[in-house]
Every structure is written in C-alpha cells, then in structure tokens.
Enzyme design. Sequence first.
Site, short mmCIF file in Angstrom:
data_model
loop_
_atom_site.label_atom_id
_atom_site.label_comp_id
_atom_site.label_asym_id
_atom_site.label_seq_id
_atom_site.Cartn_x
_atom_site.Cartn_y
_atom_site.Cartn_z
N ASP A 1 -2.30 -0.76 5.75
CA ASP A 1 -2.82 -0.31 7.05
C ASP A 1 -4.32 -0.14 7.10
OD1 ASP A 1 -2.59 2.07 5.31
OD2 ASP A 1 -3.26 3.15 7.09
N ASP B 1 0.86 -1.18 0.00
CA ASP B 1 0.00 0.00 0.00
C ASP B 1 0.91 1.24 0.00
OD1 ASP B 1 -2.26 1.68 0.40
OD2 ASP B 1 -1.97 1.57 2.58
#
Length: 298
Positions: free
Chosen positions: A237, A61
């Site tokens: 996350d 990410d």
Amino acid sequence: MTDPRESPSLAEHGAIPRDLPPPPPLTPGFRPEFDTEAFDTEAKVVSALLDADEPIALFLDFDGTLVEIADHPDGVIVPPDLPKRIARLSQRLDGRFAIVTGRSLDALEAMLGPLDVAVAGSHGGEFRAAGTRDVVPLAQPLPPVVAQRLSDFARANGDLLVEPKPFSIAVHYRRRPEAMPALLACAAETGEAFGLKLKHGKQVIELSMPGSDKGSAVDRFMQMAPFAGARPLFAGDDVTDEDAFAAVTRLGGAGILVGPMRRTLARWRLDGVPAVHDWLAGATPDHASHSNRENSPA
C-alpha cells in the site's frame, strides 16, 4: 500507508495515474483464472503473466496490507490465526512466498511470533530465507549520527515518535502534523549529507541506507530457489512498495496496490486489508474469508 499528497518520489518511477482493476482470483492450484476481455488493452499482458505453465511467486507487505495501520506501530491488531495462514500460504506456493516489510525483523516477529517463511525487514535491509534464522544484510548499518540528528529533532518538536531500525530510521508525525515541513527539511538535508534515501509515507518520513529498499529484496529472492523462474506478484500500500512494484514488473510480474487509488506502477488494486485477505483466501479455500473472521482488524 501512502498519502497521495505525500508521494513526490513516485515520479522517479515513471508512474502514471490510472484506475486499476482487481487482480485475478487465486485458485487452489495457484493458477489465477480470469476473463481476459474484462481487461481490454491489458489482456495480452495479463494473459502472459498468468500463463498456467508458469508458477507464481507472491510477496506481501505487512502494515496496510496484512494488518490495518494503527496510530502507533505497536498498536496494530493481528488476527490470532494470521501466522498459521501465512505458513499455509507459503506451503501452498511451495515456498515461493515472502513478507517484505518496512519493520525490522525483530519488530515483525514481535507481532507474529517466530516465522519460518522467507522474509525481508527494514525495507529489504534485513534478508532472511525460509527455514533459517540467519539474516543477511543487504545494506550497511545506519550511521549513529543520522539517528542522533533525527532523534534530537523529534525531541525538540513535540516528542515525535522515532522508530530506529538497523538500516534506517523513521519519524512519525501523525500526532503532530504541523511538524511535517520542518521534519522533511531536516531529513532531506541529513539524507543529502550522508547519501541516504528519503522515503515519505503516510505521516512518516524515513531515511534509509542504499540497498535497503523492497525492490532490492525482491531481486535477491528472485535469484534464489524456489523463487527463480516464477512470475512475481507484490501486494503493498505504501510509497516504499513502489520499488517492489518496479522490480516485479521488470521481472515479468505485476504489482497490486492496496488501498485508495493513487499514482503507482501497480497493475491491479485491492480496496484494503479485508480485500487482501479475501483475495488470498482463494489460495486456501478451506479457510473462511477475512470478512467473516473474528478478531480481525476493524
């Protein structure tokens, strides 16, 4: 980017709350090594995952993983050498590396400059293999009426920040948290009317088209060379990363949660962005650790 109080969608993945150990270190040869006894009941699973005879594919990410989150999407601080480190990491993995982000590809490259590595933007709606500028859509474009509805709501409720993307639209309420209940209701009603996926991250609500999710992007990459046949790892996350955690787990790999512990399908956890960079430094030992670099996010 995830607030555990704002993660009801995790239940659909069958996630269970538990504490997680850090991932095994990445070695220069990309064959992680660790003491299996430290993982107790996880030992057999982790040992099989990291078998030295199998290559690793790594998916990362962006916001909250490679860079710290900022109040405004354009306000993130990108270390000047991050693009070079990304390219080096991809080279060391023989191309089995991709960034999978909620940002559009244009927004990502506005931060990092032109990228030659594999990348998926807009939560997977925009798909691009390494070494090409050709973008393959994995979803249909967002109907303009959806963007109009949420934009109208944002203007009428304190000018909330609207982030339009090719296959989704996000509304950030960080500066107006009292608007969250009404925003959630508006997004839920609109999503149901148009068959869209509602994603609730940290102080942001997003509606996306079917097929525009990180799990779909991981699945697509893993069907292609050089990813095919590798064991996938995904570090992220946000709630939107749970789709990717589910995908890599299904494919025999594992997810790495970044940030505070929450309900998740990930197998391992790193404390935050600095810990991610320190972990990645094991793959490029010629580079200094994240904690010692200048101009890194606070």
